[in-house]
Design a protein around this motif. Structure first.
Motif, PDB file in Angstrom:
ATOM      1  N   UNK A  43      64.350  15.231  59.922  1.00  0.00           N
ATOM      2  CA  UNK A  43      62.899  15.387  59.911  1.00  0.00           C
ATOM      3  C   UNK A  43      62.355  15.230  58.510  1.00  0.00           C
ATOM      4  N   UNK A  44      61.058  15.493  58.352  1.00  0.00           N
ATOM      5  CA  UNK A  44      60.421  15.434  57.040  1.00  0.00           C
ATOM      6  C   UNK A  44      59.905  14.072  56.657  1.00  0.00           C
ATOM      7  N   UNK A  72      66.110  18.913  51.743  1.00  0.00           N
ATOM      8  CA  UNK A  72      64.851  19.194  51.047  1.00  0.00           C
ATOM      9  C   UNK A  72      63.672  18.601  51.824  1.00  0.00           C
ATOM     10  N   UNK A  73      63.821  17.412  52.377  1.00  0.00           N
ATOM     11  CA  UNK A  73      62.739  16.823  53.180  1.00  0.00           C
ATOM     12  C   UNK A  73      62.463  17.655  54.426  1.00  0.00           C
ATOM     13  N   UNK A  74      63.518  18.171  55.050  1.00  0.00           N
ATOM     14  CA  UNK A  74      63.322  19.028  56.222  1.00  0.00           C
ATOM     15  C   UNK A  74      62.601  20.318  55.824  1.00  0.00           C
ATOM     16  N   UNK A  75      62.967  20.891  54.676  1.00  0.00           N
ATOM     17  CA  UNK A  75      62.273  22.091  54.197  1.00  0.00           C
ATOM     18  C   UNK A  75      60.792  21.803  53.981  1.00  0.00           C
ATOM     19  N   UNK A  76      60.481  20.642  53.418  1.00  0.00           N
ATOM     20  CA  UNK A  76      59.087  20.251  53.220  1.00  0.00           C
ATOM     21  C   UNK A  76      58.362  20.163  54.560  1.00  0.00           C
ATOM     22  N   UNK A  77      59.020  19.593  55.574  1.00  0.00           N
ATOM     23  CA  UNK A  77      58.425  19.472  56.895  1.00  0.00           C
ATOM     24  C   UNK A  77      58.173  20.853  57.509  1.00  0.00           C
ATOM     25  N   UNK A  78      59.162  21.746  57.395  1.00  0.00           N
ATOM     26  CA  UNK A  78      59.002  23.079  57.974  1.00  0.00           C
ATOM     27  C   UNK A  78      57.906  23.877  57.266  1.00  0.00           C
ATOM     28  N   UNK A  79      57.826  23.752  55.958  1.00  0.00           N
ATOM     29  CA  UNK A  79      56.753  24.434  55.226  1.00  0.00           C
ATOM     30  C   UNK A  79      55.382  23.908  55.634  1.00  0.00           C
ATOM     31  N   UNK A 118      53.763  26.883  57.860  1.00  0.00           N
ATOM     32  CA  UNK A 118      52.908  27.640  56.956  1.00  0.00           C
ATOM     33  C   UNK A 118      51.766  26.844  56.374  1.00  0.00           C
ATOM     34  N   UNK A 119      51.671  25.551  56.712  1.00  0.00           N
ATOM     35  CA  UNK A 119      50.656  24.651  56.161  1.00  0.00           C
ATOM     36  C   UNK A 119      50.676  24.666  54.627  1.00  0.00           C
ATOM     37  N   UNK A 120      51.887  24.823  54.053  1.00  0.00           N
ATOM     38  CA  UNK A 120      52.045  24.827  52.609  1.00  0.00           C
ATOM     39  C   UNK A 120      53.238  23.979  52.205  1.00  0.00           C
ATOM     40  N   UNK A 121      53.172  22.651  52.380  1.00  0.00           N
ATOM     41  CA  UNK A 121      54.304  21.800  52.001  1.00  0.00           C
ATOM     42  C   UNK A 121      54.412  21.682  50.487  1.00  0.00           C
ATOM     43  N   UNK A 122      55.532  21.117  50.041  1.00  0.00           N
ATOM     44  CA  UNK A 122      55.689  20.840  48.612  1.00  0.00           C
ATOM     45  C   UNK A 122      54.608  19.867  48.159  1.00  0.00           C
TER      46      UNK A 122
END
Length: 143
Positions: A14-15, A76-83, A87-91
């Motif tokens: 994802x991401x 890291x891209x998946x973390x960006x997607x989940x954020x 939480x509507x707070x991506x990197x």
């Protein structure tokens, strides 16, 4: 064959961040005959960028493939997607993450000298990568 395709996909976890023009419109590939529309991947997100030895002019270093970069970029891209989703707070909306091994300058000079003398320089590259993969790595992230 399906596993190989998944491993080659930089966004298998994802991401995905689609390529956009300067007005924010996504570039798309339209499949002829079916009309299937898929957003086009950005050039900076391709795995081929991490597998090359190149000079980073901005940092003033030589960089090459890092052992774990193919895994880390996906995580890291998946973390960006989940954020972004939870939480509507991506990197960042145009987030880009790449990871490299920093090559010692003397090894790069030795490689270039052996290449100029008619040698392939492959042995020097392997030795340099083996040394620096254990010691240094460079993370390049743009938001």
């Amino acid at each position: 064959d399906d596993v190989r395709k998944k491993m080659a996909d930089p966004f298998s976890m994802g991401g995905f961040v689609p390529d956009r023009d300067r007005w924010g419109v996504k570039y798309c590939n339209i499949e002829f005959g079916t009309g299937k529309v898929t957003p086009k991947m950005r050039g900076e997100d391709l795995d081929a960028n991490m597998s090359k030895i190149s000079e980073d002019k901005r940092l003033g270093i030589w960089r090459g493939p890092f052992v774990y970069s193919y895994f880390d970029t996906r995580i890291v891209r998946r973390s960006n997607m989940l954020l972004a989703d939870l939480g509507d707070r991506p990197y960042g909306r145009n987030f880009n993450f790449m990871e490299y091994a920093m090559l010692p300058t003397e090894a790069v000079m030795q490689m270039q000298a052996s290449r100029g003398a008619g040698g392939g320089g492959g042995g020097c590259v392997r030795q340099a990568m083996a040394r620096c993969a254990r010691r240094w790595h460079v993370v390049c992230a743009t938001v």
